[in-house]
Scaffold this motif. Structure first.
Motif, PDB file in Angstrom:
ATOM      1  N   LYS A  55       0.484  -1.035   0.471  1.00  0.00           N
ATOM      2  CA  LYS A  55      -0.240   0.165  -0.024  1.00  0.00           C
ATOM      3  C   LYS A  55       0.932   1.299   0.034  1.00  0.00           C
ATOM      4  CE  LYS A  55      -4.075   1.518   2.268  1.00  0.00           C
ATOM      5  NZ  LYS A  55      -5.273   1.397   3.246  1.00  0.00           N
ATOM      6  N   GLU A  56       2.251   1.520   0.998  1.00  0.00           N
ATOM      7  CA  GLU A  56       2.950   2.389   1.079  1.00  0.00           C
ATOM      8  C   GLU A  56       4.169   2.093   1.543  1.00  0.00           C
ATOM      9  OE1 GLU A  56       3.285   6.691   3.492  1.00  0.00           O
ATOM     10  OE2 GLU A  56       1.197   5.256   3.629  1.00  0.00           O
ATOM     11  N   ALA A  57       5.092   2.831   0.238  1.00  0.00           N
ATOM     12  CA  ALA A  57       6.509   1.880   0.937  1.00  0.00           C
ATOM     13  C   ALA A  57       6.975   2.884   1.586  1.00  0.00           C
ATOM     14  CB  ALA A  57       7.271   2.030  -0.689  1.00  0.00           C
ATOM     15  N   ILE A  58       7.207   2.489   2.695  1.00  0.00           N
ATOM     16  CA  ILE A  58       7.828   2.588   4.012  1.00  0.00           C
ATOM     17  C   ILE A  58       7.989   1.848   4.950  1.00  0.00           C
ATOM     18  CG2 ILE A  58       4.952   3.480   5.265  1.00  0.00           C
ATOM     19  CD1 ILE A  58       6.343   5.356   6.019  1.00  0.00           C
TER      20      ILE A  58
ATOM     21  N   PHE B  93      10.775 -14.396   7.274  1.00  0.00           N
ATOM     22  CA  PHE B  93      11.085 -13.487   7.409  1.00  0.00           C
ATOM     23  C   PHE B  93       9.318 -12.759   6.751  1.00  0.00           C
ATOM     24  CE2 PHE B  93      11.675  -8.803   6.593  1.00  0.00           C
ATOM     25  CZ  PHE B  93      11.965  -8.349   7.808  1.00  0.00           C
ATOM     26  N   VAL B  94       8.833 -12.674   7.251  1.00  0.00           N
ATOM     27  CA  VAL B  94       7.380 -11.822   7.080  1.00  0.00           C
ATOM     28  C   VAL B  94       6.628 -10.200   7.291  1.00  0.00           C
ATOM     29  CG1 VAL B  94       6.220 -14.046   7.386  1.00  0.00           C
ATOM     30  CG2 VAL B  94       6.190 -12.192   8.746  1.00  0.00           C
ATOM     31  N   LEU B  95       6.226  -9.825   6.042  1.00  0.00           N
ATOM     32  CA  LEU B  95       6.483  -8.517   6.560  1.00  0.00           C
ATOM     33  C   LEU B  95       4.492  -8.514   5.959  1.00  0.00           C
ATOM     34  CD1 LEU B  95       8.955  -6.779   4.803  1.00  0.00           C
ATOM     35  CD2 LEU B  95       7.969  -6.587   7.177  1.00  0.00           C
ATOM     36  N   GLY B  96       4.107  -7.558   6.473  1.00  0.00           N
ATOM     37  CA  GLY B  96       2.362  -7.132   5.789  1.00  0.00           C
ATOM     38  C   GLY B  96       2.285  -6.196   4.845  1.00  0.00           C
ATOM     39  N   ASP B  97       1.210  -5.961   4.107  1.00  0.00           N
ATOM     40  CA  ASP B  97       1.320  -5.227   2.053  1.00  0.00           C
ATOM     41  C   ASP B  97       1.224  -3.553   3.145  1.00  0.00           C
ATOM     42  OD1 ASP B  97       1.765  -7.874   1.359  1.00  0.00           O
ATOM     43  OD2 ASP B  97      -0.101  -7.802   0.016  1.00  0.00           O
ATOM     44  N   ASN B  98       0.654  -3.898   3.820  1.00  0.00           N
ATOM     45  CA  ASN B  98      -0.030  -2.607   4.508  1.00  0.00           C
ATOM     46  C   ASN B  98       1.869  -1.802   5.684  1.00  0.00           C
ATOM     47  OD1 ASN B  98      -0.756   0.521   5.142  1.00  0.00           O
ATOM     48  ND2 ASN B  98      -2.781  -0.577   5.628  1.00  0.00           N
ATOM     49  N   ARG B  99       2.646  -1.341   5.089  1.00  0.00           N
ATOM     50  CA  ARG B  99       3.470  -1.488   6.176  1.00  0.00           C
ATOM     51  C   ARG B  99       4.113  -0.334   7.317  1.00  0.00           C
ATOM     52  NH1 ARG B  99       7.477  -3.712   2.864  1.00  0.00           N
ATOM     53  NH2 ARG B  99       6.889  -5.690   1.956  1.00  0.00           N
ATOM     54  N   PRO B 100       3.020   0.947   7.001  1.00  0.00           N
ATOM     55  CA  PRO B 100       3.115   1.757   8.470  1.00  0.00           C
ATOM     56  C   PRO B 100       1.876   0.933   9.132  1.00  0.00           C
ATOM     57  CG  PRO B 100       2.076   2.984   6.943  1.00  0.00           C
ATOM     58  CD  PRO B 100       3.014   1.441   5.809  1.00  0.00           C
ATOM     59  N   VAL B 101       1.204  -0.022   8.771  1.00  0.00           N
ATOM     60  CA  VAL B 101       0.005  -0.568  10.192  1.00  0.00           C
ATOM     61  C   VAL B 101       0.473  -1.919  10.731  1.00  0.00           C
ATOM     62  CG1 VAL B 101      -1.290   0.614   9.778  1.00  0.00           C
ATOM     63  CG2 VAL B 101      -1.683  -1.628   8.802  1.00  0.00           C
ATOM     64  N   SER B 102       1.876  -1.868   9.880  1.00  0.00           N
ATOM     65  CA  SER B 102       1.841  -4.056  10.285  1.00  0.00           C
ATOM     66  C   SER B 102       2.670  -3.873  11.186  1.00  0.00           C
ATOM     67  CB  SER B 102       1.991  -4.154   8.715  1.00  0.00           C
ATOM     68  OG  SER B 102       2.802  -5.609   9.164  1.00  0.00           O
TER      69      SER B 102
END
Length: 182
Positions: free
Chosen positions: A110-113, A128-137
């Motif tokens: 959603k946003e590259a941050i 290693f896992v990340l949410g697609d909505n980086r600001p809130v994940s």
């Protein structure tokens, strides 16, 4: 005579229904998305079908969206995207993610941050896992890795609400240029 025949058929039908139910529960599971950490790929209040047998004969791959037990509180399940597999080196700065020195072009975010610059080396049997909505994940950037034994399965299909039905994209082209360092 007819009554015992009818009773036998009812028992057989119930036994077959129970067997089918148990087999289905062993193979698939429903997961309710709660929160926006995977937006835009997944939305809050969607239900996804999780393939619990997906990793029986092969390991999880980069891009797979998985349901797993949260390492800090194993009775809580999370859903995130695998970015790094065992042996990978993950590096982030404020906007970018690199896997084994290959910068990811992430069409699913959603946003590259990112909150800070850091790097990780993914240990054996961890992801290693990340949410697609980086600001809130809240993800591996905050608590490191997901042990393989904590993975419930691979999320494959959004089935509810029915007007949002879709297969979950793993974006294999995004991760294709990465070679594994072991």
């Amino acid at each position: 005579m007819k009554r015992s025949h009818l009773l036998r058929e009812i028992v057989e039908i119930l036994a077959l229904a129970l067997l089918i139910f148990l087999v289905v529960r062993l193979v698939v599971q429903s997961y309710h998305v709660d929160g926006d950490s995977m937006s835009p790929s997944l939305q809050s209040n969607q239900n996804v079908l999780v393939n619990k047998m997906a990793y029986l004969f092969r390991g999880p791959e980069r891009g797979d969206v998985i349901v797993f037990h949260y390492p800090k509180e194993p009775n809580v399940d999370y859903i995130k995207r695998i970015i790094g597999v065992p042996g990978d080196t993950i590096r982030i700065d404020s906007e970018h993610v690199w896997v084994n020195d290959v910068q990811l072009n992430e069409p699913y975010i959603k946003e590259a941050i990112n909150p800070y610059a850091k790097s990780w080396k993914v240990p054996a049997d961890n992801y290693f896992v990340l949410g697609d909505n980086r600001p809130v994940s809240k993800d591996s950037r905050y608590w490191d890795f997901v042990p393989k034994e904590y993975i419930v399965g691979k999320a494959v299909l959004v089935y509810w609400p029915t007007d949002q039905w879709k297969f979950i994209d793993t974006y294999s082209n995004t991760f294709a240029p990465i070679t594994t360092k072991q």
